[in-house]
Design a protein around this motif. Structure first.
Motif, short mmCIF file in Angstrom:
data_model
loop_
_atom_site.label_atom_id
_atom_site.label_comp_id
_atom_site.label_asym_id
_atom_site.label_seq_id
_atom_site.Cartn_x
_atom_site.Cartn_y
_atom_site.Cartn_z
N PRO A 1 54.89 40.93 53.46
CA PRO A 1 55.77 41.50 54.47
C PRO A 1 56.23 42.92 54.19
N GLN A 2 56.30 43.36 52.94
CA GLN A 2 56.82 44.69 52.62
C GLN A 2 55.75 45.71 52.23
N ALA A 3 54.53 45.28 52.02
CA ALA A 3 53.50 46.20 51.56
C ALA A 3 53.03 47.10 52.70
N GLU A 4 53.12 48.41 52.49
CA GLU A 4 52.66 49.36 53.49
C GLU A 4 51.17 49.65 53.35
N SER A 5 50.67 49.59 52.14
CA SER A 5 49.26 49.89 51.88
C SER A 5 48.63 48.77 51.07
N LEU A 6 47.51 48.25 51.57
CA LEU A 6 46.79 47.17 50.91
C LEU A 6 45.33 47.58 50.73
N PHE A 7 44.91 47.71 49.50
CA PHE A 7 43.53 48.07 49.20
C PHE A 7 42.89 46.86 48.54
N LYS B 1 35.92 38.94 47.54
CA LYS B 1 35.18 37.87 48.20
C LYS B 1 36.03 37.24 49.30
N ILE B 2 36.84 38.05 49.94
CA ILE B 2 37.78 37.58 50.96
C ILE B 2 37.01 37.08 52.18
N LYS B 3 37.34 35.86 52.62
CA LYS B 3 36.66 35.24 53.76
C LYS B 3 37.54 35.15 54.98
N GLN B 4 38.85 34.99 54.78
CA GLN B 4 39.78 34.88 55.90
C GLN B 4 40.89 35.91 55.73
N VAL B 5 41.27 36.53 56.82
CA VAL B 5 42.31 37.56 56.79
C VAL B 5 43.49 37.10 57.63
N PRO B 6 44.68 37.02 57.01
CA PRO B 6 45.86 36.63 57.77
C PRO B 6 46.38 37.80 58.61
N GLU B 7 47.29 37.51 59.50
CA GLU B 7 47.93 38.55 60.29
C GLU B 7 48.91 39.29 59.38
N PHE B 8 48.83 40.59 59.37
CA PHE B 8 49.73 41.38 58.55
C PHE B 8 50.97 41.77 59.34
N SER B 9 52.04 42.00 58.64
CA SER B 9 53.30 42.40 59.25
C SER B 9 53.18 43.81 59.84
N GLU B 10 54.11 44.17 60.69
CA GLU B 10 54.11 45.50 61.29
C GLU B 10 54.37 46.60 60.27
N VAL B 11 54.87 46.24 59.10
CA VAL B 11 55.14 47.20 58.04
C VAL B 11 53.84 47.77 57.47
N VAL B 12 52.78 46.98 57.50
CA VAL B 12 51.49 47.42 56.94
C VAL B 12 50.94 48.56 57.79
N MET B 13 50.67 49.68 57.11
CA MET B 13 50.17 50.85 57.80
C MET B 13 48.72 51.17 57.44
N GLU B 14 48.26 50.63 56.32
CA GLU B 14 46.94 50.99 55.81
C GLU B 14 46.33 49.77 55.10
N VAL B 15 45.10 49.41 55.51
CA VAL B 15 44.41 48.27 54.91
C VAL B 15 42.95 48.62 54.71
N ASP B 16 42.43 48.32 53.53
CA ASP B 16 41.00 48.48 53.28
C ASP B 16 40.45 47.12 52.85
N LEU B 17 39.67 46.52 53.72
CA LEU B 17 39.03 45.23 53.45
C LEU B 17 37.51 45.36 53.44
N SER B 18 37.02 46.55 53.24
CA SER B 18 35.57 46.77 53.26
C SER B 18 34.89 46.04 52.10
N HIS B 19 33.62 45.73 52.31
CA HIS B 19 32.79 45.07 51.30
C HIS B 19 33.36 43.72 50.84
N ASN B 20 33.71 42.89 51.82
CA ASN B 20 34.16 41.52 51.59
C ASN B 20 33.23 40.59 52.35
N GLN B 21 33.59 39.33 52.44
CA GLN B 21 32.78 38.33 53.14
C GLN B 21 33.59 37.74 54.29
N ILE B 22 34.22 38.57 55.06
CA ILE B 22 35.15 38.11 56.11
C ILE B 22 34.40 37.34 57.19
N GLU B 23 34.92 36.13 57.44
CA GLU B 23 34.36 35.24 58.46
C GLU B 23 35.30 35.06 59.64
#
Length: 76
Positions: free
Chosen positions: A40-46, A51-73
Motif C-alpha cells: 500500500p505505501q510503495a511508490e516504486s516497485l522493481f 518468476k511472477i505469474k499473477q499480479v495483484p491490483e496495486f494501490s493508487e500510491v504506486v507510481m512506477e512498476v517494472d514487471l518485465s521478464h516475468n511469467q505473467i499469466e
C-alpha cells in the motif's frame, strides 16, 4: 525507506517486508519470486526478471512498476 535486494536468490517476499508500511522504493529484481503481495505505501516497485505469474491490483500510491521478464499469466 528504500529496499534494494536484487540478485539475492529470493524465492518469495520475507514476511517483514510484506508487513512494512514505510517502504516507498522496493527493488527485488533478478530473484526467483513467484508471488507479489500488496504494497500500500510503495511508490516504486522493481520486480523484473523473476518468476511472477499473477499480479495483484496495486494501490493508487504506486507510481512506477517494472514487471518485465516475468511469467505473467493473469491479473488478480
Amino acid at each position: 525507506s528504500i529496499l534494494s535486494a536484487s540478485n539475492c536468490s529470493f524465492h518469495g517476499f520475507p514476511e517483514g517486508i510484506c508487513k512494512s508500511t514505510k517502504l516507498s522504493f522496493i527493488d527485488l529484481s533478478n530473484n526467483n519470486i513467484e508471488y507479489v503481495p500488496f504494497f500500500p505505501q510503495a511508490e516504486s516497485l522493481f520486480l523484473s526478471c523473476n518468476k511472477i505469474k499473477q499480479v495483484p491490483e496495486f494501490s493508487e500510491v504506486v507510481m512506477e512498476v517494472d514487471l518485465s521478464h516475468n511469467q505473467i499469466e493473469s491479473l488478480v
